[in-house]
Every structure is written in structure tokens, then in C-alpha cells.
Design a protein around this motif. Structure first.
Motif, short mmCIF file in Angstrom:
data_model
loop_
_atom_site.label_atom_id
_atom_site.label_comp_id
_atom_site.label_asym_id
_atom_site.label_seq_id
_atom_site.Cartn_x
_atom_site.Cartn_y
_atom_site.Cartn_z
N ASN A 5 -4.26 24.10 20.97
CA ASN A 5 -4.14 24.60 19.59
C ASN A 5 -5.51 24.76 18.95
O ASN A 5 -6.41 23.94 19.13
N HIS A 6 -5.67 25.85 18.21
CA HIS A 6 -6.93 26.13 17.54
C HIS A 6 -7.12 25.23 16.31
O HIS A 6 -6.15 24.71 15.74
N ALA A 7 -8.38 25.08 15.90
CA ALA A 7 -8.73 24.35 14.68
C ALA A 7 -8.98 25.35 13.56
O ALA A 7 -9.93 26.14 13.64
N LEU A 8 -8.15 25.34 12.55
CA LEU A 8 -8.33 26.20 11.39
C LEU A 8 -8.83 25.35 10.23
O LEU A 8 -8.10 24.49 9.73
N SER A 9 -10.06 25.57 9.80
CA SER A 9 -10.63 24.83 8.69
C SER A 9 -10.44 25.60 7.39
O SER A 9 -10.48 26.83 7.36
N LEU A 28 -5.47 19.73 14.97
CA LEU A 28 -4.21 19.70 14.23
C LEU A 28 -4.42 19.18 12.81
O LEU A 28 -3.84 19.71 11.85
N ASN A 29 -5.22 18.15 12.67
CA ASN A 29 -5.47 17.59 11.34
C ASN A 29 -6.13 18.61 10.43
O ASN A 29 -5.77 18.75 9.25
N LEU A 30 -7.12 19.34 10.97
CA LEU A 30 -7.78 20.38 10.18
C LEU A 30 -6.78 21.46 9.75
O LEU A 30 -6.74 21.85 8.58
N SER A 31 -6.00 21.95 10.69
CA SER A 31 -5.08 23.04 10.41
C SER A 31 -4.00 22.63 9.43
O SER A 31 -3.60 23.40 8.55
N ALA A 32 -3.51 21.40 9.57
CA ALA A 32 -2.49 20.91 8.65
C ALA A 32 -3.03 20.82 7.22
O ALA A 32 -2.33 21.16 6.26
N HIS A 33 -4.29 20.39 7.09
CA HIS A 33 -4.91 20.37 5.76
C HIS A 33 -5.10 21.78 5.22
O HIS A 33 -4.88 22.03 4.02
N ALA A 34 -5.51 22.71 6.07
CA ALA A 34 -5.80 24.07 5.60
C ALA A 34 -4.54 24.82 5.19
O ALA A 34 -4.55 25.57 4.21
N PHE A 62 -3.24 15.40 25.48
CA PHE A 62 -3.78 15.25 24.13
C PHE A 62 -5.30 15.17 24.20
O PHE A 62 -5.86 14.56 25.12
N HIS A 63 -5.95 15.76 23.21
CA HIS A 63 -7.36 15.48 22.91
C HIS A 63 -7.38 14.60 21.67
O HIS A 63 -6.77 14.96 20.65
N LEU A 64 -8.11 13.48 21.74
CA LEU A 64 -8.04 12.47 20.70
C LEU A 64 -9.38 12.33 19.98
O LEU A 64 -10.40 12.01 20.61
N SER A 65 -9.37 12.57 18.68
CA SER A 65 -10.52 12.33 17.79
C SER A 65 -9.98 12.36 16.38
O SER A 65 -8.81 12.67 16.14
N ASP A 66 -10.85 12.03 15.41
CA ASP A 66 -10.40 12.03 14.03
C ASP A 66 -11.42 12.77 13.16
O ASP A 66 -12.57 12.97 13.57
N ASN A 67 -10.96 13.18 11.98
CA ASN A 67 -11.83 13.85 11.02
C ASN A 67 -11.22 13.71 9.63
O ASN A 67 -10.09 13.21 9.49
N ALA A 68 -11.96 14.14 8.63
CA ALA A 68 -11.51 14.01 7.24
C ALA A 68 -10.73 15.23 6.76
O ALA A 68 -10.42 15.33 5.57
N GLY A 69 -10.43 16.16 7.66
CA GLY A 69 -9.61 17.31 7.29
C GLY A 69 -10.39 18.53 6.86
O GLY A 69 -9.79 19.53 6.43
N VAL A 70 -11.72 18.49 6.97
CA VAL A 70 -12.55 19.63 6.56
C VAL A 70 -13.31 20.21 7.74
O VAL A 70 -13.33 21.43 7.95
N ASP A 71 -13.97 19.36 8.52
CA ASP A 71 -14.76 19.78 9.68
C ASP A 71 -14.25 19.08 10.93
O ASP A 71 -13.72 17.96 10.87
N ASP A 103 3.10 19.91 8.05
CA ASP A 103 3.27 18.51 8.44
C ASP A 103 2.77 18.31 9.87
O ASP A 103 3.37 18.83 10.81
N ARG A 104 1.69 17.58 10.04
CA ARG A 104 1.12 17.37 11.37
C ARG A 104 2.04 16.54 12.26
O ARG A 104 2.08 16.74 13.47
N VAL A 105 2.78 15.62 11.67
CA VAL A 105 3.73 14.82 12.46
C VAL A 105 4.85 15.71 12.98
O VAL A 105 5.24 15.63 14.15
N ARG A 106 5.37 16.55 12.13
CA ARG A 106 6.44 17.47 12.54
C ARG A 106 5.96 18.41 13.64
O ARG A 106 6.72 18.76 14.55
N PHE A 107 4.70 18.82 13.58
CA PHE A 107 4.10 19.67 14.62
C PHE A 107 4.26 19.00 15.99
O PHE A 107 4.72 19.62 16.95
#
Length: 291
Positions: free
Chosen positions: A166-170, A210-216, A235-244, A220-224
Motif C-alpha cells: 500500500n502506498h503512503a499518502l501524506s 497506512l497511518n499516513l493515509s488514514a490521517h490524510a 507487514f512492514h512495521l514502523s510508526d509515525n505521527a501521521g504527517v511524514d 479507519d486504519r483498523v478497519r483497513f
């Protein structure tokens, strides 16, 4: 206590290491007892270093093996030469996956237009590049679908499952970035899965993307994850604040950890960004403790 089978699910991406030279990464893995390595961004590539029967487990990801001349891997390219170059690269990656015993190989979902490699990971720069006209979404989708069908058949013949990430949409990319990037939402991925209609094809869920795209987009990232669970191949595992897309580490309270148990047997790759070894090992222990 995590079972041996659970530990064998865990890999560390080569992106996570400060030194991207393959020989240096392998040396660190041996010293620190990291037996699962995902081969992604690498320098000084030498496949002869990837010994068989040495206790290591490998996955091959997207842009590996590194091409001699950098280019944009784009499975939705409208340029026939660029598209064939991308397909040829993925075939080489699938051959390497089969040789190394990797169960899956994942590629990124492509772009509506061909970008300069320097714009990867730069949503603002991407948006500026595509402010002009873009091909219709259905044209981009049709090219991606044809590529995925071709590569799924090639992978299946070699005992490897082909995945799309899945792509990252910021939110910083705006509408132009949304038009540039296919395969951001679960609906898009479900459509692709249905149209490919082959158990040899699945989805790599990058939870940071997923976190970025859900914020943008406000979904619902859980529903995804719940919706795509039957089709998730890794899975690729990392975290972010929802912007970058920061590729940050995470603790035992990370929102996505419960889902790692509900998708058994799929590879789990820790994908940090040139982190200190102490952070890689701590994050590995967090993932292991969640299984």
C-alpha cells in the motif's frame, strides 16, 4: 514466551541499518543474532555474500537487487520501455527470492506518471511534479493490473507469492499526490485482488504508510487491516505521527501489534530508518513479545 515459529516470522529491513553496505549489514546481523533480513536499500551489492545454510533467512523487497543505473520502479508506467524495465527488475527479484528461499516478494504499487528517483519519499516534491495533467485513473489501474497478473504468474511458477504494498499518502501532498498514487485505500486493493483472482497474489501492509493515509483521508486504519486480513501476505512495521513517513520505532502499546497475531504465519519486517542497533534490538523484542 514467543515460540520459535513466532521468532522466525520476524525480519529486519536493510533500511534499518546505519551502514547500508551488504557486507557490513551481514556482519552486524551475525554479531547481534539477527537471523531474518529483508534485502531492500543496499550499497556494494554482492549476492555471493548471501550464503545458503548459514542460519539466515532472507526476503527480497521492491528495489533489490539494486540496479546498476537508478530508475523509478513503476509497474503502472505509460512508457513501454520504463514498464518493461520495471517488469524485468521484478522478475530478477523473484528469481533471487526463489533462490534464497523467500516466501514472498513485494513491490510498490506504481505511479500515474514516471517520477525522478530523487522524488521518492518526498510528497511535496511529487505534488509539484504532477500539478499538470495526469492520465485517467482507470488507465493507470489497467496497466498496474496487467503488470500484477504477469508477475503473479511468474512468481507462482517459482514458489513465491507476489505482493503489492500500500502506498503512503501524506496530507502534505494534497490532491495531486492522491491522483498520483494508486492502492492507498482498502477498496482499491480489494478491487485489485478481485480482478487478479489468484491465491498467489496478496498485499503487504505497511502500517506506517497506512497511518499516513488514514490521517490524510480520514479513514479507519483498523478497519483497513480487518477488511484485508484474508489477503495479507506480510507487514512492514514502523510508526509515525501521521504527517511524514518517519520509519520510527515503537513500543508495546503500538496500535497495530494485536493484528500480528490475527494474521499468523506471514512475515513481519521491522523497517526503521538508519537506527542505532540498540533501537533495532529493542523493537525486535517488542514485536516478539506481541506474538
Amino acid at each position: 514466551m514467543t515460540s520459535p515459529d513466532g521468532l522466525r516470522r520476524i525480519y529486519v529491513s536493510s533500511n534499518s541499518f546505519r551502514d547500508r553496505r551488504l557486507d557490513a549489514i551481514l556482519s552486524v546481523c551475525d554479531r547481534e543474532g539477527l537471523t531474518g533480513l529483508e534485502l531492500s536499500a543496499l550499497e556494494q551489492w554482492d549476492p555471493r555474500l548471501l550464503e545458503k545454510g548459514c542460519g539466515r533467512r532472507y526476503l527480497v523487497h521492491n528495489y533489490c537487487p539494486p540496479p546498476v543505473s537508478p530508475f523509478l520502479l513503476n509497474l503502472a508506467s505509460a512508457d513501454p520501455a520504463s514498464l518493461e524495465r520495471s517488469l524485468a527488475h521484478c522478475r530478477r527479484a523473484l528469481d533471487l527470492s526463489a533462490e534464497l528461499g523467500g516466501s514472498v516478494y513485494a513491490a510498490h504499487a506504481g505511479f500515474a506518471v514516471d517520477l525522478e528517483p530523487r522524488l521518492l519519499g518526498d510528497p511535496h516534491g511529487q505534488a509539484q511534479r504532477v500539478l499538470g495533467s495526469l492520465p485517467a485513473y482507470e488507465e493507470t489501474y489497467a496497466r498496474l493490473l496487467a503488470s500484477v497478473k504477469t508477475l503473479t504468474a511468474y512468481a507462482k511458477a517459482r514458489g513465491v507469492r507476489f505482493l503489492i504494498e500500500n502506498h503512503a499518502l501524506s496530507s502534505t501532498g494534497g490532491d495531486a499526490a492522491r491522483r498520483l498514487l494508486p492502492m492507498v485505500t482498502s477498496d482499491e486493493l480489494l478491487r485489485l485482488l478481485a480482478d487478479v483472482d489468484n491465491e498467489g497474489f496478496g498485499v503487504l501492509v505497511d502500517v506506517g504508510h497506512l497511518n499516513l493515509s488514514a490521517h490524510a483521508l480520514g479513514f479507519d486504519r483498523v478497519r483497513f487491516i480487518e477488511t484485508l486480513a484474508p489477503f495479507i501476505g506480510g507487514f512492514h512495521l514502523s510508526d509515525n505521527a501521521g504527517v511524514d513517513d518517519e520509519h520510527g520505532s515503537f513500543g508495546g502499546d503500538a496500535w497495530f501489534l494485536p493484528f500480528l497475531r490475527t494474521c499468523p504465519d506471514v512475515p513481519l519486517t521491522i523497517e526503521l530508518s538508519q537506527a542505532p542497533m540498540s533501537e533495532i534490538l529493542r523493537t525486535r523484542d517488542v514485536v516478539a513479545g506481541s506474538l
